[in-house]
Design a protein around this motif. Structure first.
Motif, PDB file in Angstrom:
ATOM      1  N   LYS A 152       0.825 -10.699  -7.550  1.00  0.00           N
ATOM      2  CA  LYS A 152       1.376  -9.889  -8.634  1.00  0.00           C
ATOM      3  C   LYS A 152       2.811 -10.323  -8.888  1.00  0.00           C
ATOM      4  O   LYS A 152       3.448 -10.914  -8.005  1.00  0.00           O
ATOM      5  CB  LYS A 152       1.330  -8.408  -8.258  1.00  0.00           C
ATOM      6  N   SER A 153       3.302 -10.021 -10.144  1.00  0.00           N
ATOM      7  CA  SER A 153       4.681 -10.451 -10.443  1.00  0.00           C
ATOM      8  C   SER A 153       5.441  -9.292 -11.062  1.00  0.00           C
ATOM      9  O   SER A 153       4.840  -8.375 -11.625  1.00  0.00           O
ATOM     10  CB  SER A 153       4.643 -11.604 -11.445  1.00  0.00           C
ATOM     11  N   TYR A 154       6.764  -9.319 -10.948  1.00  0.00           N
ATOM     12  CA  TYR A 154       7.599  -8.347 -11.673  1.00  0.00           C
ATOM     13  C   TYR A 154       8.779  -9.102 -12.271  1.00  0.00           C
ATOM     14  O   TYR A 154       9.196 -10.144 -11.755  1.00  0.00           O
ATOM     15  CB  TYR A 154       8.067  -7.213 -10.764  1.00  0.00           C
ATOM     16  N   SER A 155       9.253  -8.538 -13.400  1.00  0.00           N
ATOM     17  CA  SER A 155      10.264  -9.260 -14.162  1.00  0.00           C
ATOM     18  C   SER A 155      11.647  -9.006 -13.569  1.00  0.00           C
ATOM     19  O   SER A 155      11.981  -7.863 -13.239  1.00  0.00           O
ATOM     20  CB  SER A 155      10.223  -8.775 -15.621  1.00  0.00           C
ATOM     21  N   THR A 156      12.448 -10.070 -13.442  1.00  0.00           N
ATOM     22  CA  THR A 156      13.834  -9.902 -12.998  1.00  0.00           C
ATOM     23  C   THR A 156      14.726 -10.584 -14.044  1.00  0.00           C
ATOM     24  O   THR A 156      15.058 -11.769 -13.903  1.00  0.00           O
ATOM     25  CB  THR A 156      14.062 -10.542 -11.626  1.00  0.00           C
ATOM     26  N   PRO A 157      15.055  -9.853 -15.125  1.00  0.00           N
ATOM     27  CA  PRO A 157      15.818 -10.453 -16.216  1.00  0.00           C
ATOM     28  C   PRO A 157      17.219 -10.846 -15.798  1.00  0.00           C
ATOM     29  O   PRO A 157      17.730 -10.333 -14.803  1.00  0.00           O
ATOM     30  CB  PRO A 157      15.841  -9.346 -17.270  1.00  0.00           C
ATOM     31  N   PRO A 158      17.857 -11.728 -16.568  1.00  0.00           N
ATOM     32  CA  PRO A 158      19.168 -12.259 -16.174  1.00  0.00           C
ATOM     33  C   PRO A 158      20.253 -11.204 -16.025  1.00  0.00           C
ATOM     34  O   PRO A 158      21.184 -11.382 -15.240  1.00  0.00           O
ATOM     35  CB  PRO A 158      19.533 -13.209 -17.318  1.00  0.00           C
ATOM     36  N   GLN A 159      20.109 -10.072 -16.769  1.00  0.00           N
ATOM     37  CA  GLN A 159      21.232  -9.129 -16.686  1.00  0.00           C
ATOM     38  C   GLN A 159      21.359  -8.499 -15.302  1.00  0.00           C
ATOM     39  O   GLN A 159      22.413  -7.976 -14.946  1.00  0.00           O
ATOM     40  CB  GLN A 159      21.116  -8.017 -17.736  1.00  0.00           C
ATOM     41  N   LEU A 160      20.263  -8.614 -14.518  1.00  0.00           N
ATOM     42  CA  LEU A 160      20.358  -8.073 -13.142  1.00  0.00           C
ATOM     43  C   LEU A 160      21.377  -8.863 -12.334  1.00  0.00           C
ATOM     44  O   LEU A 160      22.010  -8.348 -11.426  1.00  0.00           O
ATOM     45  CB  LEU A 160      18.987  -8.170 -12.449  1.00  0.00           C
ATOM     46  N   TYR A 161      21.504 -10.147 -12.700  1.00  0.00           N
ATOM     47  CA  TYR A 161      22.375 -11.010 -11.900  1.00  0.00           C
ATOM     48  C   TYR A 161      23.721 -11.219 -12.576  1.00  0.00           C
ATOM     49  O   TYR A 161      24.515 -12.033 -12.151  1.00  0.00           O
ATOM     50  CB  TYR A 161      21.683 -12.358 -11.680  1.00  0.00           C
ATOM     51  N   MET A 162      23.939 -10.486 -13.712  1.00  0.00           N
ATOM     52  CA  MET A 162      25.199 -10.677 -14.429  1.00  0.00           C
ATOM     53  C   MET A 162      25.995  -9.385 -14.315  1.00  0.00           C
ATOM     54  O   MET A 162      25.503  -8.331 -14.712  1.00  0.00           O
ATOM     55  CB  MET A 162      24.903 -10.997 -15.896  1.00  0.00           C
ATOM     56  N   ASN A 163      27.199  -9.459 -13.742  1.00  0.00           N
ATOM     57  CA  ASN A 163      27.954  -8.233 -13.516  1.00  0.00           C
ATOM     58  C   ASN A 163      28.336  -7.602 -14.849  1.00  0.00           C
ATOM     59  O   ASN A 163      27.689  -6.686 -15.332  1.00  0.00           O
ATOM     60  CB  ASN A 163      29.201  -8.582 -12.688  1.00  0.00           C
ATOM     61  N   PHE A 164      29.375  -8.145 -15.485  1.00  0.00           N
ATOM     62  CA  PHE A 164      29.794  -7.606 -16.780  1.00  0.00           C
ATOM     63  C   PHE A 164      29.771  -8.771 -17.746  1.00  0.00           C
ATOM     64  O   PHE A 164      30.340  -9.812 -17.472  1.00  0.00           O
ATOM     65  CB  PHE A 164      31.213  -7.034 -16.667  1.00  0.00           C
ATOM     66  N   GLN A 165      29.108  -8.596 -18.901  1.00  0.00           N
ATOM     67  CA  GLN A 165      28.915  -9.742 -19.796  1.00  0.00           C
ATOM     68  C   GLN A 165      30.269 -10.313 -20.202  1.00  0.00           C
ATOM     69  O   GLN A 165      31.080  -9.621 -20.819  1.00  0.00           O
ATOM     70  CB  GLN A 165      28.144  -9.317 -21.035  1.00  0.00           C
ATOM     71  N   PRO A 166      30.553 -11.598 -19.902  1.00  0.00           N
ATOM     72  CA  PRO A 166      31.839 -12.177 -20.297  1.00  0.00           C
ATOM     73  C   PRO A 166      31.870 -12.402 -21.804  1.00  0.00           C
ATOM     74  O   PRO A 166      30.832 -12.639 -22.410  1.00  0.00           O
ATOM     75  CB  PRO A 166      31.851 -13.517 -19.556  1.00  0.00           C
ATOM     76  N   PRO A 167      33.046 -12.290 -22.414  1.00  0.00           N
ATOM     77  CA  PRO A 167      33.110 -12.554 -23.862  1.00  0.00           C
ATOM     78  C   PRO A 167      32.855 -14.024 -24.151  1.00  0.00           C
ATOM     79  O   PRO A 167      33.031 -14.866 -23.278  1.00  0.00           O
ATOM     80  CB  PRO A 167      34.532 -12.155 -24.244  1.00  0.00           C
ATOM     81  N   GLY A 168      32.373 -14.304 -25.390  1.00  0.00           N
ATOM     82  CA  GLY A 168      32.281 -15.689 -25.817  1.00  0.00           C
ATOM     83  C   GLY A 168      31.123 -16.449 -25.213  1.00  0.00           C
ATOM     84  O   GLY A 168      31.159 -17.666 -25.093  1.00  0.00           O
ATOM     85  N   LEU A 169      30.056 -15.747 -24.846  1.00  0.00           N
ATOM     86  CA  LEU A 169      28.876 -16.471 -24.365  1.00  0.00           C
ATOM     87  C   LEU A 169      28.264 -17.240 -25.531  1.00  0.00           C
ATOM     88  O   LEU A 169      28.297 -16.760 -26.668  1.00  0.00           O
ATOM     89  CB  LEU A 169      27.831 -15.477 -23.826  1.00  0.00           C
TER      90      LEU A 169
END
Lengths: 87, 74
Positions: free
Chosen positions: B24-41
């Protein structure tokens, strides 16, 4: 033959949907990044683009929104089909 | 780079009448590993691309459901 909308109708609506999505994303982003000047500039450009698209759409296909957000022609055509779920 | 999905193997009982689901699988989207979104991505080129991906920033894109279904099919 029932009423059919030209391809231009769908193209404009799709473009409007995409630009409004960008506006929503930027709006949510700016809620947590109030000092990001670049994003604010982009947000304003996107909003302006969206307004232009809406004006263009309504010039060609009549009112897009209800309750005063769009002008009506004569006779009253704000409730003309297709409605959003019929598009 | 963190993976978009994590997998595990559930316990399958010998008395289980149904077809066993081995992985079985579960989703681990990138925002879990991103603290606070940096500006200018970096952003997607066109609004349509952003719409199709469901986000304005490629780094935050998360496919769902799992494109490569582990277990029965692949």
């Amino acid at each position: 033959m029932t009423k059919q909308m030209p391809p231009e109708y769908y193209k404009l609506l799709e473009e409007l949907q995409a630009i409004d999505f960008v506006i929503v994303e930027l709006n949510l982003y700016l809620n947590t990044h109030p000092h990001d000047f670049e994003a604010i500039k982009q947000f304003n450009e996107a909003s302006q683009h969206s307004m232009h698209l809406k004006i263009e759409f309504e010039r060609q296909f009549g009112p897009l929104m209800n309750f005063g957000k769009s002008y009506s022609n004569y006779p009253w055509d704000v409730d003309d089909s297709p409605w959003p779920w019929q598009v | 780079m963190h993976s978009q999905f994590k997998y595990w193997k559930p316990y399958v009982s010998p008395y289980d009448p149904c077809k066993p689901i081995r992985v079985k699988s579960y989703s681990t989207p990138p925002q879990l590993y991103m603290n606070f979104q940096p500006p200018g991505l970096p952003q997607f080129q066109s609004p349509k691309q952003a719409l199709m991906h469901g986000t304005l920033w490629p780094q935050l894109y998360s496919p769902y459901p799992d494109p490569h279904k582990r277990g029965e099919k692949s």
